[in-house]
Design an enzyme around this catalytic site. Structure first.
Site, mmCIF file in Angstrom:
data_model
loop_
_atom_site.group_PDB
_atom_site.id
_atom_site.type_symbol
_atom_site.label_atom_id
_atom_site.label_comp_id
_atom_site.label_asym_id
_atom_site.label_seq_id
_atom_site.Cartn_x
_atom_site.Cartn_y
_atom_site.Cartn_z
ATOM 1 N N ASN A 82 0.938 -1.052 -0.212
ATOM 2 C CA ASN A 82 -0.172 0.077 -0.459
ATOM 3 C C ASN A 82 0.931 1.666 -0.366
ATOM 4 O O ASN A 82 1.675 1.258 1.290
ATOM 5 C CB ASN A 82 -1.321 0.212 1.184
ATOM 6 N N LYS A 131 0.052 4.330 0.066
ATOM 7 C CA LYS A 131 -0.225 4.948 -0.101
ATOM 8 C C LYS A 131 -0.149 6.187 -0.491
ATOM 9 O O LYS A 131 -0.366 6.690 -1.807
ATOM 10 C CB LYS A 131 0.468 5.965 1.597
ATOM 11 N N HIS A 142 -9.585 0.780 5.380
ATOM 12 C CA HIS A 142 -8.084 1.325 5.882
ATOM 13 C C HIS A 142 -8.957 2.423 6.632
ATOM 14 O O HIS A 142 -9.262 3.380 6.352
ATOM 15 C CB HIS A 142 -7.351 1.918 4.655
ATOM 16 N N GLY A 145 2.511 2.562 10.364
ATOM 17 C CA GLY A 145 3.509 3.363 10.575
ATOM 18 C C GLY A 145 3.941 4.201 11.740
ATOM 19 O O GLY A 145 4.821 5.301 11.714
ATOM 20 N N SER A 177 3.855 -1.922 10.580
ATOM 21 C CA SER A 177 4.740 -1.751 10.301
ATOM 22 C C SER A 177 5.627 -3.365 10.454
ATOM 23 O O SER A 177 6.431 -3.741 10.831
ATOM 24 C CB SER A 177 5.422 -1.499 11.997
HETATM 25 P P1 13P Z 1 3.256 0.302 7.673
HETATM 26 O O1 13P Z 1 3.913 -0.394 7.141
HETATM 27 O O2 13P Z 1 3.869 1.934 7.464
HETATM 28 O O3 13P Z 1 3.403 0.758 9.142
HETATM 29 O O4 13P Z 1 1.447 0.668 6.683
HETATM 30 C C1 13P Z 1 1.018 -0.132 7.232
HETATM 31 C C2 13P Z 1 -0.463 0.018 6.566
HETATM 32 O O5 13P Z 1 -0.900 0.801 6.672
HETATM 33 C C3 13P Z 1 -0.449 -0.554 5.389
HETATM 34 O O6 13P Z 1 -1.533 -0.544 4.729
#
Ligand code: 13P
Length: 251
Positions: free
Chosen positions: A9, A11, A95, A173, A213
């Site tokens: 993802n 983002k 999400h 995150g 993470s």
């Molecule tokens: P991170 O891997 O950056 O923690 O994000 C996870 C996430 O939200 C995937 O959709």
């Protein structure tokens, strides 16, 4: 046997130029890789570019959101049909960032999930509790409500065409991963909810990803848990080597 699925993802990251460089690096290692299903979910603006780059590979394409309507006066939105036209096969829905910043409720996620399935897109439906909810002992209650609400009305076949992603909000995150036991516990709970709503065979067939993470250093342990069928990767999916290492940890 459920085939593992690892999705990146991205983002709100990656211009088309950056996306091209990342996909080309991924292709060097993963173009012919079949042991794990690998899905790339770029932002809308990079979907067409990534679609072209992966069309002759085993890498699959997903979007990060969509609207439930087929078309119409919904400024700024994208429909399932538009995603299908670009050869998207997956779409991330509900999400926690959509729930938190854009007011998406289980009812909205459910409408989108139904619309995705009606257009032959595989929804990746996200659920997860906040730190406050976990500390208040509400994990089971929150996850049950989200799973039942987001997936309401799906037939067994539609459920099997869907993927569920368990993403504890406090692990996204933050660098704080759920331990493999914490994650496994919630994955097993989700399967138990599905067993009650459908039956054991259906519940055993649904793939449930873990997200929050995930890194090359913790992926193997998470993916080896009995009810964890891969990962939804945020930050580590933006770096070719990290993402490749995570994908390979799912074998
Ligand atoms: P991170 O891997 O950056 O923690 O994000 C996870 C996430 O939200 C995937 O959709």
């Amino acid at each position: 046997m459920r085939k593992k699925i690892v999705a990146g993802n991205w983002k709100m990251n990656m211009t088309t130029a950056e996306a091209t460089a990342l996909v080309n690096a991924l292709k060097e290692d993963l173009a012919n890789f079949r042991d794990v299903e690998v899905v790339l979910c770029p932002p809308f603006t990079a979907l067409a570019t990534v679609s072209e780059l992966v069309h002759d590979t085993h890498l699959d394409l997903g979007a990060q959101n969509m609207h439930w309507a087929k078309n119409g006066a919904y400024t700024g939105e994208i429909s399932a049909g538009m995603l299908r036209e670009l050869y998207c096969h997956y779409v991330i829905l509900g999400h926690s960032e959509r729930r938190q910043y854009f007011g998406e409720t289980d009812a909205i996620v459910n409408r989108k999930t139904q619309a995705a399935l009606a257009s032959s897109l595989h929804p990746i439906v996200c659920v997860g509790e906040t730190l406050q909810e976990r500390e208040a002992g509400k994990v089971e209650e929150v996850i049950t409500t989200q799973v039942q609400g987001s997936l309401a009305g799906l037939s067994a076949k539609e459920l099997l065409d869907s993927v569920i992603a368990y993403e504890p909000v406090w692990a996204i995150g933050t660098g704080k991963t759920a331990t493999s036991d914490q994650a496994q516990e919630v994955h097993a709970l989700i399967r138990q909810i599905l067993t009650k709503a459908y039956d054991a065979t259906v519940a055993q067939g649904v793939r449930i990803q873990y997200g929050g993470s995930v890194k090359p250093s913790n992926a193997k342990e998470l993916f080896s848990m009995p009810d964890i069928d891969g990962g939804l990767i945020g930050g580590a999916a933006l770096d070719a080597k990290s993402f490749i290492d995570i994908v390979r940890a799912a074998v």
